[in-house]
Design an enzyme around this catalytic site. Structure first.
Site, PDB file in Angstrom:
ATOM      1  CE1 TYR A  93      -4.047   1.251  -0.714  1.00 12.92           C
ATOM      2  CE2 TYR A  93      -3.490   2.813   0.996  1.00 12.92           C
ATOM      3  CZ  TYR A  93      -4.278   2.439  -0.069  1.00 12.92           C
ATOM      4  OH  TYR A  93      -5.279   3.261  -0.501  1.00 12.92           O
ATOM      5  NE  ARG A 146      -7.716  12.135  -3.332  1.00  6.83           N
ATOM      6  CZ  ARG A 146      -7.842  11.610  -2.124  1.00  6.83           C
ATOM      7  NH1 ARG A 146      -8.491  12.248  -1.199  1.00  6.83           N
ATOM      8  NH2 ARG A 146      -7.347  10.429  -1.819  1.00  6.83           N
ATOM      9  CE  LYS A 164      -7.108   2.294   1.681  1.00  6.49           C
ATOM     10  NZ  LYS A 164      -7.674   3.478   2.286  1.00  6.49           N
ATOM     11  CD  GLU A 235      -9.744   4.075  -0.436  1.00  3.42           C
ATOM     12  OE1 GLU A 235     -10.494   3.579   0.412  1.00  3.42           O
ATOM     13  OE2 GLU A 235      -8.777   4.802  -0.144  1.00  3.42           O
ATOM     14  CG  ASP A 236      -7.868   7.408  -3.170  1.00  5.08           C
ATOM     15  OD1 ASP A 236      -8.122   7.812  -2.011  1.00  5.08           O
ATOM     16  OD2 ASP A 236      -6.753   6.978  -3.480  1.00  5.08           O
ATOM     17  CG  ASP A 258     -10.474   4.356   4.389  1.00  4.17           C
ATOM     18  OD1 ASP A 258     -10.727   4.184   5.604  1.00  4.17           O
ATOM     19  OD2 ASP A 258      -9.312   4.416   3.951  1.00  4.17           O
ATOM     20  CG  ASN A 397      -0.455   9.047   2.608  1.00  6.14           C
ATOM     21  OD1 ASN A 397       0.527   8.960   3.304  1.00  6.14           O
ATOM     22  ND2 ASN A 397      -1.650   8.622   2.979  1.00  6.14           N
TER      23      ASN A 397
END
Ligand code: NAD
Length: 536
Positions: A93, A146, A164, A235-236, A258, A397
């Site tokens: 990850y 993103r 994930k 997610e994202d 998340d 990150n």
């Protein structure tokens, strides 16, 4: 599980033991002659894996090697990951997954996960039947717009759901056969990707507006038909979409985001633990955010719930939270404040970031900008002037985007900072002290939430579940971990954390009347019994 024999058994990633098949199994399953003589233990195989992996010189090569192992021998991959989680999680990850996503189309070996494009409109429920497993309990879905702090990576973002899912299995023991990574490949506005001859995604600009929303709607509905017990983790997604989908589906189906809720809970847990170090009362804290996207506003909303749970009313709770944008403190006088930030735009004179620290004296500073260096020396020194033990959480990150490094934080605060970060940092020697900074890794939260939702078959995922998860996580940090400067448990204890969180989530689901499962009294043992242990 299928009854396989001979070569078919040997190459099946879920069932193979490779060189660990015993003599008897080799006889019974038609494997004689197909394997070298030695019967290896899984531990000997792990030694071989680690030797090969460590001989690779770059993180991305290690990622490719580990991914190939996952495709070859699932149990060996997960046993290696669980037993060496500190070494392997950053390869599977963040930070490596960022690089892997950028390179996705160039390092692609074998299809993993499920892809949906605008050409599947009207047929999503039909094509979901192509997925080989029926009892899916966890889906991680992105549209790649993103990815981490890296922007629109289109279908290359599939690396994120795949990673994930690996964390769900390794950190909480969800069975890999019950997990599904999904890419909603609605195109990309990243022109360089579309022009890359090796790009594998839908090579058109992103669909938007009604076309986009109706495709997401169709996907959510199709999942309800095909996998009625699945938890959907968003997610994202781009921040406005992330909030929109959470508002739209949060009380309709079993889902959460998340980036918003997982981040919020892990950050809150860190703040709870920091109070054990500073001796400050949680109810008295002032907290400041740099960045006003999914991570920061989600955290602020959960913090309001957390303050309310210790006796503050909503307005008092909101007044404890402050936002800084590129121009300085966000005040009630600012124009065009995002609706989610509005409750935190208080009456105050306009001032710069550093002056806001001086005036407000926040106990905790949280960075979620995706922009490197935004906690510079002046900022950290100011935090250390207004606090004996400043708490600084730099979430961004990957590592190259972090607001400040662990080393900078310790140096600029003369070793007094209580520091956590989104990306992992190694130990830092400052003076005669060796600090082991903790990673505010969402992997401490979402796998446990998933396991708890799975166990309880909760119909929805609620803020109370995230609040409970944060409390549980903070509660299991040991005195020894705290003494080394950490506000989270060490990673090898993540399965323990997930188990405890899952129990708490079940309790919340029962208390809120959301559980559809016939749960036994002994939740501890029941949840343990659900956890996949990758052994032969
Ligand atoms: P986002 O794009 O939704 O939000 C970023 C926000 O930062 C925006 O509001 C933007 O205007 C603001 N910003 C950018 N530069 C700024 C500056 N110089 N000063 C003030 N504000 C600035 O992104 P997000 O989902 O909120 O994530 C932010 C970062 O946090 C990313 O790097 C992400 O990878 C990281 N993150 C880490 C974790 C974790 O490690 N636990 C979890 C979630 C997000």
């Amino acid at each position: 599980m299928k009854n396989l024999h001979g070569k078919a058994l040997l190459v099946d990633p879920a069932q193979t033991k490779s060189t660990a098949f015993t003599r008897e199994e080799r006889e019974n399953f038609g494997l004689r002659g197909l394997l070298p003589y030695e019967v290896a233990s899984i531990y000997k195989q792990i030694d071989r894996v680690l030797g090969s992996m460590r001989s690779k010189t770059s993180a991305i090569e290690k990622y490719i090697f580990l991914n190939a192992l996952l495709e070859r021998n699932q149990r060996l991959f997960y046993r290696t990951m669980i037993d060496h989680i500190e070494e392997i999680m950053p390869l599977v990850y963040t930070p490596t997954v960022g690089e892997a996503c950028k390179e996705f189309a160039h390092i692609f070996r074998k299809p993993q996960g499920f892809y949906i494009t605008p050409e599947d409109r009207g047929e999503i429920a039909t094509i979901l039947r192509n997925w080989p497993e029926d009892d899916i309990r966890v889906i991680v879905v992105t549209d790649g717009e993103r990815i981490l702090g890296l922007g629109d990576l289109g279908a290359n973002g599939m690396g994120i759901p795949i990673g994930k899912i690996a964390l769900y299995v390794a950190c909480a023991g969800i069975n890999p056969a019950q997990c599904m990574p999904v890419m909603l490949d609605v195109g990309t506005n990243n022109v360089s990707l579309r022009e890359d001859p090796l790009y594998l995604g839908y090579p058109y600009p992103r669909i938007s507006g009604v076309a986009y929303r109706s495709l997401v709607d169709e996907f959510i509905n199709a999942v309800q038909l095909r996998f009625p017990y699945a938890l959907i983790q968003f997610e994202d997604f781009l921040t406005p979409h992330a909030f929109e989908f959470l508002d739209r589906y949060g009380l309709q189906v079993r889902c959460f985001n998340d980036d918003i809720q997982g981040t919020a809970a892990v950050t809150l847990a860190g703040i709870y633990t920091s109070c054990r170090i500073t001796g400050k009362k949680f109810a008295d804290l002032q907290i400041m955010f740099l960045g006003a996207g999914s991570a920061a506003s989600g955290t602020a909303e959960l913090l309001v719930d957390a303050f309310c749970s210790v006796g503050l009313n909503k307005s008092q709770a909101q007044k404890r939270l402050w936002f800084i944008d590129r121009k300085g403190l966000v005040t009630a006088a600012n124009e065009n404040i995002k609706p989610r930030i509005l409750p935190f735009a208080h009456k105050h004179v306009a001032c710069s970031f550093v002056d806001a620290i001086e005036n407000i004296k926040p106990d905790v500073l949280i960075g979620a900008t995706g922009v490197a260096g935004t906690f510079n020396e002046t900022v950290v020194r100011k935090m250390a002037t207004v606090n004996e033990r400043p708490v600084i959480i730099a979430l961004s990150n990957p590592t190259s985007h972090t607001e400040c490094t662990a080393e900078q934080a310790y140096q600029w605060s003369d070793g007094r900072v209580i520091f956590a970060s989104g990306s992992p940092f190694g130990e830092v020697q400052y003076g005669d002290k060796l600090f082991k900074p903790a990673q505010g890794n969402n992997a401490y939260i979402f796998p446990g939430i998933g396991l708890g939702v799975y166990a309880s078959a909760a119909r929805f995922v609620t803020q109370k579940m995230f609040l409970a998860a944060a409390k549980v996580l903070a509660g299991i940090v040991t005195g020894q971990e705290i003494a080394a400067g950490a506000i989270y448990p060490t990673l090898p204890r993540v399965r323990k954390a997930s188990h405890a969180i899952a129990v708490a989530v079940c309790e919340v689901a029962i208390a809120e009347g959301l559980s559809d499962a016939n749960l036994p009294e002994d939740l501890n043992s029941y949840i343990k019994s659900l956890m996949y242990e990758p052994n032969y």
